[in-house]
Scaffold this motif. Sequence first.
Motif, PDB file in Angstrom:
ATOM      1  N   LYS A 178       5.122   3.968  10.679  1.00 63.27           N
ATOM      2  CA  LYS A 178       3.707   3.761  10.386  1.00 63.27           C
ATOM      3  C   LYS A 178       2.832   4.565  11.354  1.00 63.27           C
ATOM      4  CE  LYS A 178       0.390   0.128   9.385  1.00 63.27           C
ATOM      5  NZ  LYS A 178       0.141  -1.303   9.293  1.00 63.27           N
ATOM      6  N   ALA A 179       3.183   4.536  12.630  1.00 66.17           N
ATOM      7  CA  ALA A 179       2.410   5.253  13.643  1.00 66.17           C
ATOM      8  C   ALA A 179       2.445   6.766  13.407  1.00 66.17           C
ATOM      9  CB  ALA A 179       2.937   4.931  15.042  1.00 66.17           C
ATOM     10  N   LYS A 180       3.584   7.278  12.995  1.00 67.93           N
ATOM     11  CA  LYS A 180       3.737   8.717  12.762  1.00 67.93           C
ATOM     12  C   LYS A 180       3.308   9.121  11.355  1.00 67.93           C
ATOM     13  CE  LYS A 180       5.945   9.502  16.676  1.00 67.93           C
ATOM     14  NZ  LYS A 180       5.439  10.294  17.738  1.00 67.93           N
ATOM     15  N   LYS A 181       2.912   8.134  10.550  1.00 73.70           N
ATOM     16  CA  LYS A 181       2.500   8.359   9.162  1.00 73.70           C
ATOM     17  C   LYS A 181       3.589   9.119   8.396  1.00 73.70           C
ATOM     18  CE  LYS A 181      -2.258   7.950  10.222  1.00 73.70           C
ATOM     19  NZ  LYS A 181      -3.591   8.162   9.992  1.00 73.70           N
ATOM     20  N   ALA A 182       4.839   8.695   8.616  1.00 74.15           N
ATOM     21  CA  ALA A 182       5.989   9.331   7.976  1.00 74.15           C
ATOM     22  C   ALA A 182       6.154   8.881   6.534  1.00 74.15           C
ATOM     23  CB  ALA A 182       7.261   9.019   8.760  1.00 74.15           C
ATOM     24  N   ILE A 183       5.582   7.735   6.195  1.00 75.77           N
ATOM     25  CA  ILE A 183       5.672   7.231   4.831  1.00 75.77           C
ATOM     26  C   ILE A 183       4.280   7.262   4.227  1.00 75.77           C
ATOM     27  CG2 ILE A 183       6.205   5.248   3.384  1.00 75.77           C
ATOM     28  CD1 ILE A 183       8.302   4.442   5.435  1.00 75.77           C
ATOM     29  N   ARG A 184       4.167   7.989   3.109  1.00 75.91           N
ATOM     30  CA  ARG A 184       2.875   8.099   2.446  1.00 75.91           C
ATOM     31  C   ARG A 184       2.526   6.804   1.730  1.00 75.91           C
ATOM     32  NH1 ARG A 184       3.726  13.413  -0.963  1.00 75.91           N
ATOM     33  NH2 ARG A 184       5.351  12.047  -1.712  1.00 75.91           N
ATOM     34  N   ASN A 185       1.256   6.629   1.441  1.00 75.53           N
ATOM     35  CA  ASN A 185       0.784   5.447   0.742  1.00 75.53           C
ATOM     36  C   ASN A 185       1.372   5.354  -0.669  1.00 75.53           C
ATOM     37  OD1 ASN A 185      -0.738   3.066   0.617  1.00 75.53           O
ATOM     38  ND2 ASN A 185      -2.337   4.117  -0.532  1.00 75.53           N
ATOM     39  N   SER A 186       1.770   6.482  -1.227  1.00 78.19           N
ATOM     40  CA  SER A 186       2.324   6.489  -2.578  1.00 78.19           C
ATOM     41  C   SER A 186       3.776   5.998  -2.624  1.00 78.19           C
ATOM     42  CB  SER A 186       2.252   7.896  -3.169  1.00 78.19           C
ATOM     43  OG  SER A 186       2.993   8.797  -2.383  1.00 78.19           O
ATOM     44  N   GLN A 187       4.392   5.805  -1.461  1.00 76.25           N
ATOM     45  CA  GLN A 187       5.771   5.308  -1.399  1.00 76.25           C
ATOM     46  C   GLN A 187       5.813   3.847  -1.812  1.00 76.25           C
ATOM     47  OE1 GLN A 187       8.751   6.778  -0.570  1.00 76.25           O
ATOM     48  NE2 GLN A 187       9.766   4.850  -0.955  1.00 76.25           N
ATOM     49  N   HIS A 188       6.642   3.516  -2.784  1.00 79.41           N
ATOM     50  CA  HIS A 188       6.754   2.130  -3.236  1.00 79.41           C
ATOM     51  C   HIS A 188       8.105   1.518  -2.886  1.00 79.41           C
ATOM     52  CE1 HIS A 188       3.011   1.616  -5.601  1.00 79.41           C
ATOM     53  NE2 HIS A 188       3.054   2.930  -5.587  1.00 79.41           N
ATOM     54  N   GLY A 189       9.176   2.273  -3.005  1.00 77.57           N
ATOM     55  CA  GLY A 189      10.500   1.745  -2.708  1.00 77.57           C
ATOM     56  C   GLY A 189      10.655   1.440  -1.231  1.00 77.57           C
ATOM     57  N   PHE A 190      11.249   0.321  -0.941  1.00 76.40           N
ATOM     58  CA  PHE A 190      11.531  -0.092   0.433  1.00 76.40           C
ATOM     59  C   PHE A 190      10.273  -0.197   1.294  1.00 76.40           C
ATOM     60  CE2 PHE A 190      15.150   2.329  -1.194  1.00 76.40           C
ATOM     61  CZ  PHE A 190      16.098   1.315  -1.222  1.00 76.40           C
TER      62      PHE A 190
ATOM     63  N   LYS B  86       7.076  -2.749   2.288  1.00 80.64           N
ATOM     64  CA  LYS B  86       6.617  -4.134   2.242  1.00 80.64           C
ATOM     65  C   LYS B  86       5.349  -4.251   1.385  1.00 80.64           C
ATOM     66  CE  LYS B  86       5.847  -8.062   5.277  1.00 80.64           C
ATOM     67  NZ  LYS B  86       5.888  -8.527   6.660  1.00 80.64           N
ATOM     68  N   GLY B  87       5.358  -5.209   0.461  1.00 82.07           N
ATOM     69  CA  GLY B  87       4.197  -5.456  -0.383  1.00 82.07           C
ATOM     70  C   GLY B  87       4.137  -4.574  -1.619  1.00 82.07           C
ATOM     71  N   LYS B  88       5.120  -3.676  -1.771  1.00 82.14           N
ATOM     72  CA  LYS B  88       5.158  -2.797  -2.937  1.00 82.14           C
ATOM     73  C   LYS B  88       6.518  -2.950  -3.610  1.00 82.14           C
ATOM     74  CE  LYS B  88       1.849   0.589  -1.305  1.00 82.14           C
ATOM     75  NZ  LYS B  88       1.606   2.014  -1.097  1.00 82.14           N
ATOM     76  N   SER B  89       6.555  -2.604  -4.889  1.00 78.84           N
ATOM     77  CA  SER B  89       7.788  -2.790  -5.647  1.00 78.84           C
ATOM     78  C   SER B  89       7.848  -1.823  -6.813  1.00 78.84           C
ATOM     79  CB  SER B  89       7.831  -4.220  -6.185  1.00 78.84           C
ATOM     80  OG  SER B  89       6.775  -4.405  -7.125  1.00 78.84           O
ATOM     81  N   CYS B  90       8.878  -1.974  -7.634  1.00 82.76           N
ATOM     82  CA  CYS B  90       8.972  -1.169  -8.863  1.00 82.76           C
ATOM     83  C   CYS B  90       7.775  -1.467  -9.757  1.00 82.76           C
ATOM     84  CB  CYS B  90      10.265  -1.496  -9.607  1.00 82.76           C
ATOM     85  SG  CYS B  90      11.740  -0.924  -8.760  1.00 82.76           S
ATOM     86  N   LEU B  91       7.326  -2.717  -9.758  1.00 89.44           N
ATOM     87  CA  LEU B  91       6.187  -3.089 -10.600  1.00 89.44           C
ATOM     88  C   LEU B  91       4.911  -2.399 -10.122  1.00 89.44           C
ATOM     89  CD1 LEU B  91       4.993  -4.710 -12.908  1.00 89.44           C
ATOM     90  CD2 LEU B  91       4.738  -6.637 -11.345  1.00 89.44           C
ATOM     91  N   THR B  92       4.654  -2.385  -8.824  1.00 84.37           N
ATOM     92  CA  THR B  92       3.446  -1.716  -8.331  1.00 84.37           C
ATOM     93  C   THR B  92       3.527  -0.212  -8.584  1.00 84.37           C
ATOM     94  OG1 THR B  92       4.316  -1.513  -6.063  1.00 84.37           O
ATOM     95  CG2 THR B  92       2.954  -3.456  -6.553  1.00 84.37           C
ATOM     96  N   ASN B  93       4.736   0.337  -8.520  1.00 76.00           N
ATOM     97  CA  ASN B  93       4.924   1.755  -8.816  1.00 76.00           C
ATOM     98  C   ASN B  93       4.611   2.034 -10.286  1.00 76.00           C
ATOM     99  OD1 ASN B  93       5.604   4.443  -8.430  1.00 76.00           O
ATOM    100  ND2 ASN B  93       7.774   4.092  -8.734  1.00 76.00           N
ATOM    101  N   LEU B  94       5.080   1.174 -11.185  1.00 78.58           N
ATOM    102  CA  LEU B  94       4.824   1.341 -12.610  1.00 78.58           C
ATOM    103  C   LEU B  94       3.335   1.210 -12.931  1.00 78.58           C
ATOM    104  CD1 LEU B  94       5.938   1.708 -15.460  1.00 78.58           C
ATOM    105  CD2 LEU B  94       6.285  -0.769 -15.553  1.00 78.58           C
ATOM    106  N   ILE B  95       2.676   0.244 -12.308  1.00 83.78           N
ATOM    107  CA  ILE B  95       1.229   0.067 -12.516  1.00 83.78           C
ATOM    108  C   ILE B  95       0.475   1.301 -12.043  1.00 83.78           C
ATOM    109  CG2 ILE B  95      -0.795  -1.242 -11.746  1.00 83.78           C
ATOM    110  CD1 ILE B  95       1.092  -3.734 -11.719  1.00 83.78           C
ATOM    111  N   ASN B  96       0.829   1.809 -10.870  1.00 83.11           N
ATOM    112  CA  ASN B  96       0.192   3.012 -10.333  1.00 83.11           C
ATOM    113  C   ASN B  96       0.414   4.208 -11.264  1.00 83.11           C
ATOM    114  OD1 ASN B  96      -1.218   4.429  -8.165  1.00 83.11           O
ATOM    115  ND2 ASN B  96       0.747   5.440  -7.829  1.00 83.11           N
ATOM    116  N   PHE B  97       1.635   4.352 -11.741  1.00 78.64           N
ATOM    117  CA  PHE B  97       1.957   5.451 -12.649  1.00 78.64           C
ATOM    118  C   PHE B  97       1.124   5.356 -13.931  1.00 78.64           C
ATOM    119  CE2 PHE B  97       4.364   7.007 -16.291  1.00 78.64           C
ATOM    120  CZ  PHE B  97       4.488   8.331 -15.941  1.00 78.64           C
ATOM    121  N   CYS B  98       1.048   4.158 -14.508  1.00 79.97           N
ATOM    122  CA  CYS B  98       0.269   3.969 -15.741  1.00 79.97           C
ATOM    123  C   CYS B  98      -1.202   4.296 -15.513  1.00 79.97           C
ATOM    124  CB  CYS B  98       0.426   2.538 -16.258  1.00 79.97           C
ATOM    125  SG  CYS B  98       2.051   2.224 -16.967  1.00 79.97           S
TER     126      CYS B  98
END
Length: 82
Positions: free
Chosen positions: A19-31, A33-45
């Motif tokens: 998180k400190a190094k901003k190695a994971i973008r906000n668009s990352q859903h897998g693995f 916390k607080g995001k899932s396949c469902l949030t990824n599908l909603i974002n995609f739609c």
Amino acid sequence: MPRKVMEQLILETVSRQMKAKKAIRNSQHGFTKGKSCLTNLINFCDEMTGPVDEGKAVDFYLDFMKTFNSVSHSILIEKLKK
């Protein structure tokens, strides 16, 4: 130190560093916390229906062969060289 406690400490440390190094973008859903396949599908739609609502054409392929066949191969080769 019990294994589960050690795993939790490592997870927290790695997560904080990522998180400190901003190695994971906000668009990352897998693995994430607080995001899932469902949030990824909603974002995609949302991303697909926005342009359609504006009357723009949107190409969406489930078959990668069709995807690569729809792209100009000379353009693709030039992009891959960069």
